[in-house]
Design an enzyme around this catalytic site. Structure first.
Site, PDB file in Angstrom:
ATOM      1  CG  HIS A 173       8.115 -29.555   9.609  1.00 53.94           C
ATOM      2  ND1 HIS A 173       7.892 -28.852  10.863  1.00 53.94           N
ATOM      3  CD2 HIS A 173       9.506 -29.863   9.596  1.00 53.94           C
ATOM      4  CE1 HIS A 173       8.912 -29.224  11.780  1.00 53.94           C
ATOM      5  NE2 HIS A 173       9.873 -29.591  10.921  1.00 53.94           N
ATOM      6  CG  HIS A 222       9.697 -25.988  11.018  1.00 53.37           C
ATOM      7  ND1 HIS A 222       9.936 -25.885  12.415  1.00 53.37           N
ATOM      8  CD2 HIS A 222      10.815 -26.402  10.641  1.00 53.37           C
ATOM      9  CE1 HIS A 222      10.931 -26.417  12.875  1.00 53.37           C
ATOM     10  NE2 HIS A 222      11.518 -26.781  11.572  1.00 53.37           N
ATOM     11  CG  ASP A 273      -0.511   0.240   2.481  1.00 56.70           C
ATOM     12  OD1 ASP A 273       0.817   0.451   2.690  1.00 56.70           O
ATOM     13  OD2 ASP A 273      -1.054   0.083   3.545  1.00 56.70           O
ATOM     14  CB  THR A 304       1.630  -3.159  10.866  1.00 55.99           C
ATOM     15  OG1 THR A 304       0.324  -3.682  10.165  1.00 55.99           O
ATOM     16  CG2 THR A 304       1.025  -2.076  11.704  1.00 55.99           C
ATOM     17  CB  CYS A 332       0.381  -2.636   4.633  1.00 56.08           C
ATOM     18  SG  CYS A 332       0.019  -3.679   6.119  1.00 56.08           S
TER      19      CYS A 332
END
Ligand code: RB5
Length: 147
Positions: free
Chosen positions: A133, A98, A8, A67, A65
């Site tokens: 995994h 993993h 963004d 965060t 973005c």
């Protein structure tokens, strides 16, 4: 390796530095993010990049973005996407080894460019280990199948 990028307006400068870093690594870039400074809605760009990864058009995706949180939430709504928000390299490496994460997200308001490059390198250099995994990743994807 083809990398889908989504971002963004908060991430223009960091994206520029990450694109240069990816190009220096020899990656091909599919840029689904905004390049305009006007405020915009991160789900648009998270979804576009995620659909490119889910369809196989891109091998992996990187989202930025403010965060990393909002854009990762949007990406994770696309079937087949396992997008992780990472603010340090160890989680980024383990998310691939993993969890077989196919998209990485981080925040332009959280990490600096040099740390972001280390996070990207840890993610791209790691290989999924399979084995136990794989069973756990299959369990995650089964939840998605159940709706
Ligand atoms: C935009 O202000 C901000 O909300 C967005 O970049 C992101 O951090 C959302 O999770």
């Amino acid at each position: 390796m083809k990398i889908a990028i989504g971002n963004d307006h908060t991430a223009l400068q960091l994206k520029k530095e990450i694109l240069e870093h990816l190009e220096a690594r020899g990656c091909e870039i599919l840029n689904f993010g905004t390049d305009a400074p006007e405020s915009c809605d991160y789900p648009v760009y998270g979804e576009k990049a995620a659909r490119a990864v889910a369809s196989g058009e891109a091998d992996l995706g990187i989202l930025i973005c403010g965060t990393g949180v909002g854009i990762s939430l949007a990406a994770n709504k696309v079937r087949g996407i396992r997008c992780v928000v990472c603010s340090e390299p160890y989680s980024a490496e383990l998310a691939k080894r993993h969890n077989n994460a196919n998209m990485l997200a981080f925040g332009a308001r959280v990490v600096g460019a040099e740390l972001a490059k280390m996070i990207v390198d840890s993610f791209l250099d790691a290989e999924f280990e399979g084995g136990r995994h794989q069973r756990r990743v299959d369990m995650i994807m089964a939840i998605e199948e159940q709706g």
